[in-house]
Enzyme design. Sequence first.
Site, PDB file in Angstrom:
ATOM      1  N   GLY A 258      24.625  57.741  54.349  1.00 29.34           N
ATOM      2  CA  GLY A 258      23.616  57.025  53.576  1.00 29.34           C
ATOM      3  C   GLY A 258      22.745  56.105  54.418  1.00 29.34           C
ATOM      4  O   GLY A 258      22.968  55.910  55.621  1.00 29.34           O
ATOM      5  N   HIS A 259      21.747  55.513  53.763  1.00 29.15           N
ATOM      6  CA  HIS A 259      20.772  54.673  54.457  1.00 29.15           C
ATOM      7  C   HIS A 259      21.428  53.430  55.069  1.00 29.15           C
ATOM      8  O   HIS A 259      22.363  52.862  54.522  1.00 29.15           O
ATOM      9  CB  HIS A 259      19.642  54.261  53.501  1.00 29.15           C
ATOM     10  CG  HIS A 259      20.104  53.441  52.342  1.00 29.15           C
ATOM     11  ND1 HIS A 259      20.637  54.001  51.209  1.00 29.15           N
ATOM     12  CD2 HIS A 259      20.105  52.110  52.132  1.00 29.15           C
ATOM     13  CE1 HIS A 259      20.949  53.058  50.346  1.00 29.15           C
ATOM     14  NE2 HIS A 259      20.643  51.891  50.887  1.00 29.15           N
ATOM     15  N   ASN A 260      20.946  53.063  56.250  1.00 26.55           N
ATOM     16  CA  ASN A 260      21.363  51.869  57.000  1.00 26.55           C
ATOM     17  C   ASN A 260      22.763  51.965  57.586  1.00 26.55           C
ATOM     18  O   ASN A 260      23.255  50.994  58.166  1.00 26.55           O
ATOM     19  CB  ASN A 260      21.293  50.598  56.137  1.00 26.55           C
ATOM     20  CG  ASN A 260      19.918  50.317  55.592  1.00 26.55           C
ATOM     21  OD1 ASN A 260      18.921  50.790  56.139  1.00 26.55           O
ATOM     22  ND2 ASN A 260      19.844  49.574  54.514  1.00 26.55           N
ATOM     23  N   SER A 278      24.734  51.203  54.193  1.00 27.46           N
ATOM     24  CA  SER A 278      24.986  49.960  54.929  1.00 27.46           C
ATOM     25  C   SER A 278      26.436  49.780  55.367  1.00 27.46           C
ATOM     26  O   SER A 278      26.826  48.689  55.795  1.00 27.46           O
ATOM     27  CB  SER A 278      24.539  48.740  54.113  1.00 27.46           C
ATOM     28  OG  SER A 278      23.148  48.796  53.852  1.00 27.46           O
TER      29      SER A 278
END
Length: 363
Positions: A258-260, A278
């Site tokens: 996922g993002h980050n 994250s």
Amino acid sequence: MAHTIRDIAQALGAEAEGDLDLLIVRASEPASAGPQDLALAMDPRYGDGLAKGQAQAAMLWPGADWRSLGLKAAIFAPRGRLAMAGLSVMLDPGPVIAIGVHPMALVDASAVIGAGAAVGPFVVIGADVRIGARARIASHVSIAEGAVIGDDALILQGARIGARVTIGHRFICQPGAVVGADGFSFVTPEKSGVEEIRASLGKRDEIREQRWVRIHSLGAVTLGDDVELGANVAIDRGTIRDTVIGSGTKLDNLVHVGHNVQVGRDCLLCGQVGIAGSAKIGDRVVLGGQVGVSDNIFIGDDVIAGGATKILTNAPAGRVLLGYPAVKMETHVEIQKALRRLPRLASRVAELEKAISLLPDVD
């Protein structure tokens, strides 16, 4: 391409005996090996299979009596799977992609393609892309504007590399992988039901309508050197900063990052692993198939999680995890033992309740 026993042994740093000029074309399981195959029998358990095949040479365990096995030559592998890794490099011809840019590829005039690169048909390469030397890009790959890819990349059919993605040297990408899609990031104008139950651990004061507002992904993805992606891997770009995968890390088929997310060096993420936004993963972490990692948590260096483990809280370095929710492996084993005893325990409790019910009342 044929190789002599001598050449193979030298490449693997292994000892060999017998006819070292014997030519080998393929590797094979012992029972199905032909005269030009190198039979793989690195464990005594597989030695009996040699009599069923026609191999003249084999890769054997140290100390094996190769003559009694009817062989003309043998290579001795103290660490069998490591020897297989080197042998597979020698015997894998790789995809056939002609050096140069195929006439049916579409390459923006501002893109820079390194020396000795091979770009297959129906490849689309966007503006300001930089691709290193000796890259091999198979058909139907798309590389969006501003992406940078290092030397000796192998990108197979249908992979998608997004805008501004940065990839190191010796990248291997299996068909259908997507690097740099937008992250799954949304917010509600008012406090959402998800926010409420996170704060209250399940209690909701009111159920009301809500709508989702999209948060665009302004970051990109950065992959280190020697990263490998399996088929249909999906790595989302970061919201502001890049999603990062460290050098030497390998992702199996259908892994989603996922993002980050920040993943360290030399990690192994097996099939269907999902890492929520994250999360931060340390170095040399191994996540078995279908492991899930919650968002915004930290997993320390050298953690190993068994298949289908769900990691919902921070995990300290070196911990071995299993279960849902994740606990120490030894704790999970004890829990499972206790669960197996529950039917018997319930039966005993029922018997005790029945016996107590038959006792006379005492005033």
